[in-house]
Design a protein around this motif. Sequence first.
Motif, PDB file in Angstrom:
ATOM      1  N   CYS A  38      48.255  16.839  45.957  1.00  0.00           N
ATOM      2  CA  CYS A  38      48.160  18.299  45.912  1.00  0.00           C
ATOM      3  C   CYS A  38      48.253  18.947  47.290  1.00  0.00           C
ATOM      4  O   CYS A  38      47.887  20.110  47.464  1.00  0.00           O
ATOM      5  N   LEU A  39      48.744  18.208  48.265  1.00  0.00           N
ATOM      6  CA  LEU A  39      48.957  18.771  49.592  1.00  0.00           C
ATOM      7  C   LEU A  39      49.993  19.891  49.522  1.00  0.00           C
ATOM      8  O   LEU A  39      50.805  19.932  48.588  1.00  0.00           O
ATOM      9  N   PRO A  40      49.986  20.811  50.501  1.00  0.00           N
ATOM     10  CA  PRO A  40      50.989  21.875  50.500  1.00  0.00           C
ATOM     11  C   PRO A  40      52.413  21.322  50.427  1.00  0.00           C
ATOM     12  O   PRO A  40      52.744  20.333  51.086  1.00  0.00           O
ATOM     13  N   LEU A  41      53.234  21.959  49.612  1.00  0.00           N
ATOM     14  CA  LEU A  41      54.624  21.545  49.426  1.00  0.00           C
ATOM     15  C   LEU A  41      55.513  22.363  50.363  1.00  0.00           C
ATOM     16  O   LEU A  41      55.967  23.456  50.019  1.00  0.00           O
ATOM     17  N   LEU A  42      55.756  21.824  51.535  1.00  0.00           N
ATOM     18  CA  LEU A  42      56.513  22.565  52.547  1.00  0.00           C
ATOM     19  C   LEU A  42      57.937  22.834  52.075  1.00  0.00           C
ATOM     20  O   LEU A  42      58.498  23.894  52.357  1.00  0.00           O
ATOM     21  N   ALA A  43      58.520  21.889  51.343  1.00  0.00           N
ATOM     22  CA  ALA A  43      59.893  22.060  50.866  1.00  0.00           C
ATOM     23  C   ALA A  43      60.004  23.171  49.826  1.00  0.00           C
ATOM     24  O   ALA A  43      61.086  23.719  49.604  1.00  0.00           O
ATOM     25  N   SER A  44      58.876  23.523  49.210  1.00  0.00           N
ATOM     26  CA  SER A  44      58.868  24.583  48.197  1.00  0.00           C
ATOM     27  C   SER A  44      58.436  25.925  48.762  1.00  0.00           C
ATOM     28  O   SER A  44      58.230  26.885  48.019  1.00  0.00           O
ATOM     29  N   GLY A  45      58.274  25.978  50.065  1.00  0.00           N
ATOM     30  CA  GLY A  45      57.945  27.243  50.706  1.00  0.00           C
ATOM     31  C   GLY A  45      56.484  27.448  51.032  1.00  0.00           C
ATOM     32  O   GLY A  45      56.119  28.472  51.627  1.00  0.00           O
ATOM     33  N   GLU A  46      55.607  26.512  50.635  1.00  0.00           N
ATOM     34  CA  GLU A  46      54.201  26.629  51.019  1.00  0.00           C
ATOM     35  C   GLU A  46      54.053  26.296  52.496  1.00  0.00           C
ATOM     36  O   GLU A  46      54.756  25.432  53.020  1.00  0.00           O
ATOM     37  N   THR A  47      53.141  26.989  53.157  1.00  0.00           N
ATOM     38  CA  THR A  47      52.968  26.804  54.598  1.00  0.00           C
ATOM     39  C   THR A  47      51.844  25.804  54.871  1.00  0.00           C
ATOM     40  O   THR A  47      50.932  25.642  54.054  1.00  0.00           O
ATOM     41  N   PRO A  48      51.874  25.129  56.016  1.00  0.00           N
ATOM     42  CA  PRO A  48      50.793  24.215  56.379  1.00  0.00           C
ATOM     43  C   PRO A  48      49.458  24.964  56.454  1.00  0.00           C
ATOM     44  O   PRO A  48      49.412  26.155  56.777  1.00  0.00           O
ATOM     45  N   MET A  49      48.379  24.274  56.177  1.00  0.00           N
ATOM     46  CA  MET A  49      47.059  24.917  56.174  1.00  0.00           C
ATOM     47  C   MET A  49      46.524  25.158  57.581  1.00  0.00           C
ATOM     48  O   MET A  49      45.682  26.015  57.781  1.00  0.00           O
ATOM     49  N   ALA A  50      46.980  24.402  58.561  1.00  0.00           N
ATOM     50  CA  ALA A  50      46.627  24.612  59.967  1.00  0.00           C
ATOM     51  C   ALA A  50      45.125  24.578  60.211  1.00  0.00           C
ATOM     52  O   ALA A  50      44.561  25.436  60.885  1.00  0.00           O
ATOM     53  N   ALA A  51      44.454  23.576  59.649  1.00  0.00           N
ATOM     54  CA  ALA A  51      43.013  23.421  59.864  1.00  0.00           C
ATOM     55  C   ALA A  51      42.722  22.974  61.286  1.00  0.00           C
ATOM     56  O   ALA A  51      43.530  22.287  61.921  1.00  0.00           O
ATOM     57  N   ARG A  52      41.578  23.341  61.767  1.00  0.00           N
ATOM     58  CA  ARG A  52      41.129  22.861  63.081  1.00  0.00           C
ATOM     59  C   ARG A  52      40.673  21.410  62.989  1.00  0.00           C
ATOM     60  O   ARG A  52      40.879  20.625  63.906  1.00  0.00           O
ATOM     61  N   VAL A  53      40.038  21.059  61.854  1.00  0.00           N
ATOM     62  CA  VAL A  53      39.517  19.709  61.650  1.00  0.00           C
ATOM     63  C   VAL A  53      40.056  19.151  60.337  1.00  0.00           C
ATOM     64  O   VAL A  53      39.942  19.784  59.295  1.00  0.00           O
ATOM     65  N   LEU A  54      40.650  17.962  60.412  1.00  0.00           N
ATOM     66  CA  LEU A  54      41.088  17.227  59.230  1.00  0.00           C
ATOM     67  C   LEU A  54      40.280  15.942  59.155  1.00  0.00           C
ATOM     68  O   LEU A  54      40.305  15.130  60.083  1.00  0.00           O
ATOM     69  N   VAL A  55      39.553  15.772  58.055  1.00  0.00           N
ATOM     70  CA  VAL A  55      38.777  14.548  57.853  1.00  0.00           C
ATOM     71  C   VAL A  55      39.468  13.698  56.800  1.00  0.00           C
ATOM     72  O   VAL A  55      39.651  14.130  55.658  1.00  0.00           O
ATOM     73  N   ASN A  56      39.872  12.500  57.186  1.00  0.00           N
ATOM     74  CA  ASN A  56      40.382  11.535  56.221  1.00  0.00           C
ATOM     75  C   ASN A  56      39.188  10.772  55.663  1.00  0.00           C
ATOM     76  O   ASN A  56      38.762   9.763  56.246  1.00  0.00           O
ATOM     77  N   TYR A  57      38.629  11.293  54.564  1.00  0.00           N
ATOM     78  CA  TYR A  57      37.481  10.614  53.961  1.00  0.00           C
ATOM     79  C   TYR A  57      37.875   9.220  53.519  1.00  0.00           C
ATOM     80  O   TYR A  57      37.075   8.283  53.583  1.00  0.00           O
ATOM     81  N   GLU A  58      39.104   9.098  53.077  1.00  0.00           N
ATOM     82  CA  GLU A  58      39.667   7.784  52.750  1.00  0.00           C
ATOM     83  C   GLU A  58      40.978   7.637  53.503  1.00  0.00           C
ATOM     84  O   GLU A  58      41.806   8.552  53.507  1.00  0.00           O
ATOM     85  N   LEU A  59      41.173   6.504  54.124  1.00  0.00           N
ATOM     86  CA  LEU A  59      42.398   6.267  54.862  1.00  0.00           C
ATOM     87  C   LEU A  59      43.569   6.085  53.898  1.00  0.00           C
ATOM     88  O   LEU A  59      43.443   5.411  52.883  1.00  0.00           O
ATOM     89  N   PRO A  60      44.708   6.668  54.220  1.00  0.00           N
ATOM     90  CA  PRO A  60      45.900   6.345  53.447  1.00  0.00           C
ATOM     91  C   PRO A  60      46.363   4.937  53.803  1.00  0.00           C
ATOM     92  O   PRO A  60      46.108   4.454  54.908  1.00  0.00           O
ATOM     93  N   MET A  61      47.036   4.294  52.888  1.00  0.00           N
ATOM     94  CA  MET A  61      47.499   2.939  53.141  1.00  0.00           C
ATOM     95  C   MET A  61      48.786   2.908  53.966  1.00  0.00           C
ATOM     96  O   MET A  61      49.101   1.901  54.588  1.00  0.00           O
TER      97      MET A  61
END
Length: 211
Positions: free
Chosen positions: A135-158
């Motif tokens: 459910c991350l922003p879909l940049l290709a569909s025109g949604e813009t990045p959220m531009a957070a100051r802090v991003l927490v990866n509660y779970e690491l992607p593989m």
Amino acid sequence: MATDVVEAASPASQSPSHYSQPRHFYLAVDRLHFKMETLVDLLGMAGRRPSLPMVVCCNARDDLDAVCSAASKLSHISMASLYSDLAEAERGMIFEKFKQATMRWNQDATLQSGDGIETGKDEQKSHLIVVTDACLPLLASGETPMAARVLVNYELPMKKETYTRRMATCLATDGIVINMVVGGEVVTLKNIEESSGLVIAEMPINIFEML
């Protein structure tokens, strides 16, 4: 104890620093059953910065629900979640409110770094979005990045591609990434670090040194 990793200084005594690129940190948790407690402590301290825009990324809906339930106890944080069956109108509203929060944060940071004073907006809540990769922003569909100051990866992607996508869709250009790791996940983190050419340092004891 979980609270040891996010020991606080007075928020008012610190000014946000500006960097030209994201900074990456890891936060090691001794045991899995301490992980959620540690996340809540982390959000609780960081979220005391007025208007601070934060995103927490999870791998699955169950984990998103658990994070939202635990973080809902933090009264100084305004929280929303992005999940697959969310109505488009509501999804757009969540993005718009978060955009307003990032604008306020940037304005306040400019005033603080320029004048050395606080803006007097302590009543403003920090803003948190909890999201899964689906459910991350879909940049290709025109949604813009959220531009957070802090991003927490509660779970690491593989995969490093997922890590990179989280950064591209969630993080400001001068933002902070905090990777929570337990036990064997250190190996996954090292693989991401090496394959992406990143430097992922241990998170400072005092989180306000980062902000």
